[in-house]
Design a protein around this motif. Structure first.
Motif, PDB file in Angstrom:
ATOM      1  N   LEU A 138      17.121 -10.813  17.116  1.00  0.00           N
ATOM      2  CA  LEU A 138      17.287  -9.394  16.817  1.00  0.00           C
ATOM      3  C   LEU A 138      16.136  -9.012  15.897  1.00  0.00           C
ATOM      4  O   LEU A 138      16.026  -9.527  14.773  1.00  0.00           O
ATOM      5  N   LEU A 139      15.263  -8.144  16.399  1.00  0.00           N
ATOM      6  CA  LEU A 139      14.051  -7.774  15.680  1.00  0.00           C
ATOM      7  C   LEU A 139      14.221  -6.362  15.130  1.00  0.00           C
ATOM      8  O   LEU A 139      14.242  -5.393  15.896  1.00  0.00           O
ATOM      9  N   PHE A 140      14.357  -6.257  13.821  1.00  0.00           N
ATOM     10  CA  PHE A 140      14.621  -4.977  13.162  1.00  0.00           C
ATOM     11  C   PHE A 140      13.315  -4.342  12.707  1.00  0.00           C
ATOM     12  O   PHE A 140      12.494  -4.993  12.046  1.00  0.00           O
ATOM     13  N   VAL A 141      13.141  -3.065  13.053  1.00  0.00           N
ATOM     14  CA  VAL A 141      12.044  -2.263  12.523  1.00  0.00           C
ATOM     15  C   VAL A 141      12.618  -1.479  11.353  1.00  0.00           C
ATOM     16  O   VAL A 141      13.589  -0.735  11.505  1.00  0.00           O
ATOM     17  N   VAL A 142      12.038  -1.653  10.169  1.00  0.00           N
ATOM     18  CA  VAL A 142      12.638  -1.120   8.942  1.00  0.00           C
ATOM     19  C   VAL A 142      11.630  -0.206   8.242  1.00  0.00           C
ATOM     20  O   VAL A 142      10.487  -0.603   8.017  1.00  0.00           O
ATOM     21  N   GLY A 143      12.065   1.008   7.904  1.00  0.00           N
ATOM     22  CA  GLY A 143      11.141   1.959   7.312  1.00  0.00           C
ATOM     23  C   GLY A 143      11.415   2.340   5.876  1.00  0.00           C
ATOM     24  O   GLY A 143      10.575   2.960   5.226  1.00  0.00           O
ATOM     25  N   ARG A 144      12.599   1.980   5.330  1.00  0.00           N
ATOM     26  CA  ARG A 144      12.969   2.486   4.010  1.00  0.00           C
ATOM     27  C   ARG A 144      13.283   1.376   3.007  1.00  0.00           C
ATOM     28  O   ARG A 144      14.026   1.575   2.058  1.00  0.00           O
TER      29      ARG A 144
END
Length: 845
Positions: A164-170
């Motif tokens: 599970l590859l999470f793209v995280v911006g915050r």
């Protein structure tokens, strides 16, 4: 493992029965619960920001490029990836905190790889927070960037290795996988609830998400809403996609004359409407019961996507507690909330007024769309609904709001100045280029000029002359550290150049939120009370501009119906002389103009004289319906018939995002290879989930084999796939001058040949006078997957009528846009508005 090799395997896996385990079984960043079928402890790796993002139509991201080009491999600690900054970035192991969160400054634009090894395959419910999106074994699923906790998504994990590859911006992310309790069930984390009005006979709507863990769509479901006295109402439910979710609308019975302050309603989800149907899930919901003059929440069905939305109201109250409620017609104060604020909280910040109702729309979510795009439409839908419920004086409607809602005042107010008697922005920013960091272009190329034109309706300052005849009260905290006070002062300086009716007050020492006063400010309401909208017949001078007539076309008795050049500012400055029966003025970039003479501005007379741009049209016959239509062609104005519905106009036009305005439907292709079909389904599901999250939406999705072009012809249709992979293309886009095939894009009489293009385009829907068709297509699997993360649901990001993007955009940014443009008013290909980059296109074979 390589992502694209998973498509066929996952399609086969969807055909297998979903196995579930006990509720106690879960996997989180912190570890495994007892009995969970995993053979090793999950591994967590972090990669810091390698891309370049922002409010832009294209972004740079080498990790995404590797995914769509089938080059991604599950990382190991120490593996590196070359970032947009030209540096090598290394994956590193990371440990969650005791509460299961991963918090790291590197996650402002970074990635988390969560690697699991399971000893059996099956369906899990993914709860995750803080991420922009997640690839589950390569398949995109919607994120929860605002950390709301709403999201519950069924995901299939295979036996063996999973990522599970999470793209995280915050800066932070949390996730947990839990075994599902139901094959199809309610998600109680995201309810849209009405207030029951005592004594009303209305059957209000509530909204609740339903998830489906099955391999097939869940069809024919019904929900029964039942009170303790056994009063009940049954609602059929839309199809829930396989391994997906859909937020559905459910009607509940009226409250009747109950004296209770709260009613419990039990929602029962059944497989069919038959009495002996299987019960799938049950949910108890508590609904407030109030009198009609109490604070309340009203729900309605939105025309955007047939979803349940709500607005909050603080109704007018008498000055004395025991007095009769104020009689109409009353004023209406439309108040727009700030980022992260619920409409209920916004309305509750106001003390009841004796002379008007306070109405707070939602912007579709607490963050939503910044009161642009579908947020702006939500405000107009709520205004229309409120005017049907209450007796409202149309000359005393006011627009106010705080922070993001203050921006909404500037934005909504600049488009529709003839609907509001006065504006009241508080702690406001004018537009994305002043405050929120939207992309702009210095010395723009022809392509970048097209991209910039697409954003024109969002560029509040360029339309600000529309405020000239509207009273404005600007309020700001003198020590605001969120929206700088300089932004309020800057708008004061700007208005001073042309405006004569505005007030600015700055509260000394006050921050961004300084209590309810920063929205419920008595001097602002005194200012409102001094302002009323004039009757249209009394407005003899109209100065108005628009960036797109499909967004805003009318001011009083003048309608700009068409532009000569799409999304270039169009202006009119017209003065009517009632006594001499003539209208004189100038226009700029206007192709069609409509004048409403029936409003009483000028009494019917013969002849009518009109002078436009120094050209006089004398002896004009008075139109029977009072609507004078004028067309500009060959540098000459002449009287014309009504605008044909098949043309661009206020009723229907681009650019691309406008296709999502009319109860839109997502149709994914099934005529491709197994990999192509899987990608198209997953794209449509990801889009539906994203619009649900961002806009409290309920878009329906179905395969092209189930799409009937004659059914509900006024619905917008979004096609996923090209002319070879989506069967609906032949029916809906047969006349399009732009077509997308495997390996090439046809642009009128030219052809762009490549296997790595993505294309967005919008066209009128055949058989409808209002609906649009949008295509989200690729010339290959790589090109199709490039469209997955194009941010067309993000406010401040716009696309023209059509655009062709090379996958090299993920490395090169805007230079990867190969062609873009706007169609002519008759929807034909317009070469003068269609620049290219790189080699000129070839003639088609």
């Amino acid at each position: 493992m390589r992502y694209l090799k998973l498509f066929s395997a996952l399609c086969v896996a969807l055909m297998a029965s979903a196995q579930t385990w006990g509720q106690a079984e879960s996997i989180s960043f912190s570890g495994l619960s007892e009995g969970t079928p995993a053979t090793s402890t999950p591994q967590l790796l972090l990669l810091d920001r390698v891309g370049r993002y922002g409010r832009a139509p294209v972004h740079i991201d080498p990790a995404e490029a590797a995914i769509i080009h089938n080059e991604w491999q599950t990382p190991h600690a120490g593996d590196t990836l070359r970032g947009a900054d030209g540096e090598d970035h290394a994956w590193r192991a990371v440990t969650p905190t005791d509460d299961g969160w991963i918090r790291d400054d590197a996650l402002f634009g970074g990635y988390i790889s969560w690697q699991l090894n399971l000893d059996q395959s099956g369906v899990w419910l993914l709860h995750a927070r803080g991420h922009s999106l997640v690839y589950v074994n390569g398949l995109p699923r919607a994120g929860d960037p605002y950390n709301t906790g709403w999201s519950v998504l069924p995901v299939w994990l295979r036996e063996g290795d999973n990522e599970l590859l999470f793209v995280v911006g915050r800066g932070q992310v949390w996730a947990e996988l839990r075994s599902p309790d139901h094959t199809v069930g309610f998600n109680s984390r995201d309810l849209t609830l009405p207030t029951l009005i005592r004594g009303s006979t209305d059957q209000p709507w509530l909204g609740v998400p339903i998830y489906n863990t099955q391999r097939e769509p869940a069809r024919g479901l019904v929900v029964t809403a039942q009170y303790p006295d056994e009063t009940q109402l049954q609602t059929p439910i839309s199809t829930i996609p396989p391994l997906g979710m859909h937020k559905v609308g459910i009607q509940v019975p009226p409250a009747g004359e109950t004296s209770a302050q709260e009613l419990k309603v039990v929602l029962q989800l059944h497989t069919t409407a038959e009495p002996d149907a299987e019960l799938l899930d049950e949910l108890e919901v508590k609904l407030d019961v109030r009198d009609v003059h109490d604070r309340q929440s009203r729900t309605f069905i939105s025309n955007i996507d047939n979803s349940v939305q709500y607005f909050a109201v603080t109704p007018a109250q008498p000055a004395e507690p025991d007095a009769e409620p104020p009689a109409g017609p009353l004023a209406l104060f439309l108040t727009l909330h700030g980022a992260g604020v619920e409409a209920r909280g916004q309305a509750a910040a106001y003390q009841p007024k004796t002379w008007g109702h306070v109405v707070a729309p939602t912007n579709r979510r607490p963050y939503g769309f910044d009161w642009e795009d579908w947020g702006r439409i939500d405000a107009l839908e709520v205004l229309a609904d409120a005017r049907q419920i209450w007796d409202i004086d149309p000359q005393r409607i006011y627009l106010t709001g705080h922070s993001m809602g203050g921006h909404g005042v500037w934005q909504v107010g600049v488009q529709y100045t003839d609907r509001f008697a006065a504006l009241g922005p508080s702690a406001a920013w004018s537009d994305f280029w002043a405050y929120a960091g939207a992309a702009d272009y210095e010395d723009p190329t022809p392509i970048e000029q097209i991209l910039k034109r697409a954003t024109l309706p969002s560029r509040t300052r360029e339309l600000s002359r529309n405020y000239a005849d509207t009273g404005v009260y600007i309020l700001h905290g003198g020590a605001d550290d969120n929206v700088p006070t300089s932004l309020g002062r800057d708008m004061v300086k700007h208005l001073a150049e042309f405006h004569g009716d505005f007030t600015y007050y700055e509260q000394p020492g006050a921050g961004h939120w300084w209590g309810n006063q920063c929205v419920d400010w008595p001097p602002m309401f005194s200012f409102f009370k001094e302002h009323t909208l004039p009757d249209r017949a009394a407005v003899n001078h109209v100065e108005f501009c628009t960036g797109n007539p499909n967004v805003a076309s009318r001011c009083h008795w003048v309608t700009i119906a068409q532009q000569q050049r799409s999304l270039v500012i169009s202006r009119v400055d017209l003065t009517a002389d009632r006594e001499q029966c003539k209208i004189v003025g100038t226009t700029e970039n206007v192709a069609r103009l409509e004048l409403d003479l029936a409003c009483g501005l000028i009494e019917p007379a013969d002849p009518l004289q009109l002078t436009l741009d120094d050209q006089t049209l004398a002896d004009i016959a008075w139109p029977e319906d009072g609507q004078l239509n004028l067309e500009h062609a060959d540098d000459t104005w002449h009287v014309a018939g009504p605008l044909a519905p098949q043309m661009k106009g206020p009723h229907r036009a681009g650019p691309f995002k406008a296709a999502f305005n009319h109860n839109f439907l997502l149709v994914y292709g099934t005529r491709g290879t197994a990999d192509e079909n899987a990608a198209l389904f997953n794209q449509a599901r990801y889009a539906a989930e994203t619009f649900w999250y961002r806009g409290n939406g309920a878009p329906e999705m179905l395969p092209d084999t189930d799409f009937d072009p004659h059914d509900q012809p006024d619905r917008g249709v979004i096609l996923y796939g090209n002319a070879e992979t989506n069967a609906a293309w032949e029916t809906l886009l047969a006349d399009s001058p732009i077509k997308v095939y495997r390996g090439r894009v046809i642009l009128a009489e030219r052809s762009l040949t490549a296997s790595n293009f993505a294309c967005l385009l919008v066209r009128p829907r055949p058989g409808s006078d209002v609906a649009l068709v949008a295509a989200i297509a690729g010339t290959s699997l790589e090109g199709q997957r490039l469209t997955e993360r194009l941010p067309y649901f993000v406010s401040g990001v716009s696309y023209p009528d059509w655009i062709v993007i090379d996958t090299t955009a993920l490395a090169d940014g805007p230079t990867g846009v190969r062609a873009a443009g706007f169609f002519a008013n008759d929807w034909s290909y317009k070469p003068t508005d269609s620049p290219f980059t790189g080699k000129p296109p070839k003639e088609p074979r």
